[in-house]
Design an enzyme around this catalytic site. Structure first.
Site, PDB file in Angstrom:
ATOM      1  N   GLY A 161      15.842   4.797 -32.215  1.00  0.00           N
ATOM      2  CA  GLY A 161      15.517   3.707 -31.300  1.00  0.00           C
ATOM      3  C   GLY A 161      14.126   3.855 -30.701  1.00  0.00           C
ATOM      4  O   GLY A 161      13.388   2.876 -30.559  1.00  0.00           O
ATOM      5  N   THR A 162      13.761   5.078 -30.360  1.00  0.00           N
ATOM      6  CA  THR A 162      12.450   5.312 -29.734  1.00  0.00           C
ATOM      7  C   THR A 162      11.328   4.871 -30.669  1.00  0.00           C
ATOM      8  O   THR A 162      10.396   4.164 -30.258  1.00  0.00           O
ATOM      9  CB  THR A 162      12.291   6.802 -29.372  1.00  0.00           C
ATOM     10  OG1 THR A 162      13.353   7.159 -28.486  1.00  0.00           O
ATOM     11  CG2 THR A 162      10.961   7.081 -28.714  1.00  0.00           C
ATOM     12  N   ASN A 183      21.173   0.721 -20.563  1.00  0.00           N
ATOM     13  CA  ASN A 183      21.938   1.926 -20.910  1.00  0.00           C
ATOM     14  C   ASN A 183      22.609   2.583 -19.708  1.00  0.00           C
ATOM     15  O   ASN A 183      23.598   3.287 -19.858  1.00  0.00           O
ATOM     16  CB  ASN A 183      21.030   2.937 -21.617  1.00  0.00           C
ATOM     17  CG  ASN A 183      19.692   3.094 -20.945  1.00  0.00           C
ATOM     18  OD1 ASN A 183      18.952   2.137 -20.782  1.00  0.00           O
ATOM     19  ND2 ASN A 183      19.375   4.302 -20.546  1.00  0.00           N
ATOM     20  N   GLN A 240      21.667  -0.244 -27.140  1.00  0.00           N
ATOM     21  CA  GLN A 240      22.999  -0.107 -26.535  1.00  0.00           C
ATOM     22  C   GLN A 240      23.958  -1.213 -26.966  1.00  0.00           C
ATOM     23  O   GLN A 240      25.140  -1.162 -26.616  1.00  0.00           O
ATOM     24  CB  GLN A 240      22.895  -0.090 -25.004  1.00  0.00           C
ATOM     25  CG  GLN A 240      22.273   1.177 -24.443  1.00  0.00           C
ATOM     26  CD  GLN A 240      23.150   2.412 -24.619  1.00  0.00           C
ATOM     27  OE1 GLN A 240      24.374   2.322 -24.758  1.00  0.00           O
ATOM     28  NE2 GLN A 240      22.542   3.589 -24.617  1.00  0.00           N
ATOM     29  N   SER A 262      19.658   1.883 -33.020  1.00  0.00           N
ATOM     30  CA  SER A 262      19.728   3.315 -33.282  1.00  0.00           C
ATOM     31  C   SER A 262      21.141   3.676 -33.750  1.00  0.00           C
ATOM     32  O   SER A 262      22.126   3.288 -33.104  1.00  0.00           O
ATOM     33  CB  SER A 262      19.409   4.068 -31.985  1.00  0.00           C
ATOM     34  OG  SER A 262      19.550   5.441 -32.175  1.00  0.00           O
ATOM     35  N   ALA A 263      21.225   4.433 -34.861  1.00  0.00           N
ATOM     36  CA  ALA A 263      22.541   4.706 -35.464  1.00  0.00           C
ATOM     37  C   ALA A 263      23.462   5.529 -34.572  1.00  0.00           C
ATOM     38  O   ALA A 263      24.680   5.323 -34.569  1.00  0.00           O
ATOM     39  CB  ALA A 263      22.336   5.426 -36.806  1.00  0.00           C
ATOM     40  N   HIS A 264      22.882   6.460 -33.785  1.00  0.00           N
ATOM     41  CA  HIS A 264      23.776   7.395 -33.080  1.00  0.00           C
ATOM     42  C   HIS A 264      24.488   6.787 -31.883  1.00  0.00           C
ATOM     43  O   HIS A 264      25.310   7.440 -31.246  1.00  0.00           O
ATOM     44  CB  HIS A 264      23.036   8.691 -32.704  1.00  0.00           C
ATOM     45  CG  HIS A 264      22.106   8.601 -31.534  1.00  0.00           C
ATOM     46  ND1 HIS A 264      22.466   9.041 -30.283  1.00  0.00           N
ATOM     47  CD2 HIS A 264      20.839   8.152 -31.426  1.00  0.00           C
ATOM     48  CE1 HIS A 264      21.440   8.866 -29.457  1.00  0.00           C
ATOM     49  NE2 HIS A 264      20.445   8.328 -30.126  1.00  0.00           N
ATOM     50  N   THR A 289       9.031   9.657 -46.612  1.00  0.00           N
ATOM     51  CA  THR A 289      10.181   9.616 -47.524  1.00  0.00           C
ATOM     52  C   THR A 289      11.434   9.218 -46.758  1.00  0.00           C
ATOM     53  O   THR A 289      11.671   9.703 -45.653  1.00  0.00           O
ATOM     54  CB  THR A 289      10.362  11.009 -48.178  1.00  0.00           C
ATOM     55  OG1 THR A 289       9.156  11.306 -48.873  1.00  0.00           O
ATOM     56  CG2 THR A 289      11.539  11.036 -49.131  1.00  0.00           C
ATOM     57  N   CYS A 335      17.812  15.894 -12.213  1.00  0.00           N
ATOM     58  CA  CYS A 335      17.420  17.046 -11.418  1.00  0.00           C
ATOM     59  C   CYS A 335      16.095  17.572 -11.956  1.00  0.00           C
ATOM     60  O   CYS A 335      16.045  18.238 -12.971  1.00  0.00           O
ATOM     61  CB  CYS A 335      18.484  18.131 -11.508  1.00  0.00           C
ATOM     62  SG  CYS A 335      18.110  19.510 -10.446  1.00  0.00           S
TER      63      CYS A 335
HETATM   64  N1  PLP Z   1      16.695   2.478 -25.871  1.00  0.00           N
HETATM   65  C1  PLP Z   1      17.846   2.610 -25.201  1.00  0.00           C
HETATM   66  C2  PLP Z   1      18.354   1.472 -24.373  1.00  0.00           C
HETATM   67  C3  PLP Z   1      18.578   3.800 -25.276  1.00  0.00           C
HETATM   68  O1  PLP Z   1      19.718   3.925 -24.595  1.00  0.00           O
HETATM   69  C4  PLP Z   1      18.067   4.858 -26.080  1.00  0.00           C
HETATM   70  C5  PLP Z   1      18.774   6.160 -26.124  1.00  0.00           C
HETATM   71  O2  PLP Z   1      19.361   6.613 -25.173  1.00  0.00           O
HETATM   72  C6  PLP Z   1      16.871   4.659 -26.771  1.00  0.00           C
HETATM   73  C7  PLP Z   1      16.215   3.452 -26.647  1.00  0.00           C
HETATM   74  C8  PLP Z   1      16.300   5.724 -27.651  1.00  0.00           C
HETATM   75  O3  PLP Z   1      17.008   5.790 -28.879  1.00  0.00           O
HETATM   76  P1  PLP Z   1      16.917   7.099 -29.794  1.00  0.00           P
HETATM   77  O4  PLP Z   1      17.681   8.165 -29.096  1.00  0.00           O
HETATM   78  O5  PLP Z   1      17.552   6.697 -31.106  1.00  0.00           O
HETATM   79  O6  PLP Z   1      15.478   7.411 -29.961  1.00  0.00           O
END
Ligand code: PLP
Length: 390
Positions: free
Chosen positions: A71-72, A151, A179, A199-201, A237, A325
């Site tokens: 996602g990032t 999120n 999300q 994002s897959a995870h 790749t 924290c």
């Molecule tokens: N955007 C949102 C709203 C997220 O919740 C997250 C991950 O917590 C990300 C982006 C980043 O995704 P990734 O962990 O796949 O880089």
């Protein structure tokens, strides 16, 4: 002790069918999809099947999907890519105060290079006002980036409404749907977005893989230059097992989404109602109506979110808090601060996010354990006793 995992917004376990689908691509079909021999072409077929699955799920064409490392990277590619490719047209981006750091930090980086960024406020429930957004558009605006759902507090933004405004103004519209993909229906044409990050995870797929939807005709520059994979949009790749995993996760989500939304909404509402009934001086963060089906974010006065989280952990319950924290001080997150919460409520926030394997018995267990933890912590809280005497 059997753990109760209620942190699905942080990450999800990988679905066993996803693991099964990925396995052959480590040792059997290990070719490079760019190779012309059979081994490479088999891998390419699998990548293209996954691309079709992802595209179909969001109403896109296969050629509009670029796989990324998560996602990032998808957010970075959307925002920097549009900023770099549209310099001649303008240098203004609109976003909002409760975006994920993947969006906010990217905008901050661009700001340092001369891009103007308008960061819109949100209301007390985390919603962006479309009229305020419309007024922020200038002739120099090239991109609007507003997340599909938050999120931390689960707020769903009025994306379709913003999409119409963006379209009318001729401004590209990106949404961070990390999300929501697999959890809410999200057709790119109904939402009116030009770019959508996933994002897959977060949907029972593996970590380290994601995708960016790029509407055909969008002017965007790549961030990674090299071998020209992903139609030149993202060299490197392919992560074949990861991409196959994302495709399978999306296939499962498509099959189960309606039932899951119903089931999770029931569990979410039971948890929220139960906590608000059992614990005094607490409140729900974010709205009830426009809310992710799996998110309950509660602020509890006179106790620290971190202390509650640690005590829940000791009882085998994994949740998270809106405070980080850092350097010895417990600072509330930028999201809670943007809601304008009083300090004690911002410090006492807890996030529970449910998923495919959450049961009603687990929710009942939280409702039994959490009030005991809060009473114990409040018993040693001078603030709580002062308030009682007032
Ligand atoms: N955007 C949102 C709203 C997220 O919740 C997250 C991950 O917590 C990300 C982006 C980043 O995704 P990734 O962990 O796949 O880089």
């Amino acid at each position: 002790m059997k753990r109760i995992y209620l942190d699905y917004a942080a990450t999800t376990p990988v679905h066993p069918d996803v693991v099964k689908a990925m396995r052959p691509f480590f040792t059997r079909t290990y070719g490079n999809p760019s190779s012309i021999h059979a081994c490479g072409q088999e891998a390419k077929e699998a990548v293209e099947a996954a691309r079709g699955e992802v595209a179909g799920f969001i109403g896109a064409g296969s050629e509009e999907i670029a796989f990324t490392s998560g996602g990032t990277e998808a957010d970075n590619l959307a925002i920097k890519g549009v900023a770099y490719a549209n310099r001649k047209k303008g240098n203004h981006i609109i976003t909002c105060a409760i975006e994920h750091h993947a969006v906010l930090e990217t905008c901050k980086f661009l700001e340092e290079t001369g891009v103007a960024v308008t960061c819109l406020p949100v209301d007390g429930e985390g919603r962006v006002d479309p009229d305020t957004l419309k007024k922020a558009i200038t002739p120099k605006t090239i991109l609007i980036s507003i997340m599909h759902a938050n999120n931390e507090i689960g707020t769903i933004q009025p994306i379709a409404e913003i999409g119409k405004i963006a379209r009318a103004a001729g401004v590209y519209f990106h949404t961070d749907a990390v999300q929501t993909t697999g959890h809410l229906r999200g057709d790119v044409n109904e939402l009116g977005v030009d770019l959508l990050a996933m994002s897959a995870h977060k949907l029972y797929g593996p970590k380290g893989v994601g995708a960016l939807y790029i509407r055909k005709g969008t002017r965007i520059a790549p961030l990674l230059h090299g071998g020209g994979q992903e139609s030149g949009m993202r060299s490197s790749t392919h992560n074949v097992p990861g991409i196959v995993g994302l495709g399978e996760a999306v296939r499962i989500a498509r099959r189960e989404i309606t039932e899951e939304i119903q089931r999770l909404t029931f569990l979410r509402d039971k948890l929220i109602k139960g906590i608000l009934q059992r614990i005094d001086d607490c409140r729900l963060n974010g709205p009830l109506a426009f809310r992710l089906p799996n998110n309950a974010n509660i602020s509890i006065s006179y106790v620290e979110g971190e202390s509650m989280c640690l005590n829940l952990d000791l009882a085998g319950i994994c949740a998270s808090t809106g405070s980080a924290c850092s350097s010895g001080s417990l600072e509330p997150s930028h999201v809670l601060r943007a809601l304008g919460l009083p300090a004690d409520l911002a410090h006492g926030s807890l996030r529970f996010t449910m998923g495919k394997w959450t049961t009603e018995a687990e929710i009942d267990r939280v409702l039994e354990v959490l009030p005991r933890i809060v009473s114990k912590l409040r018993a040693v809280s001078p603030l709580y006793h002062t308030r009682k005497q007032r």
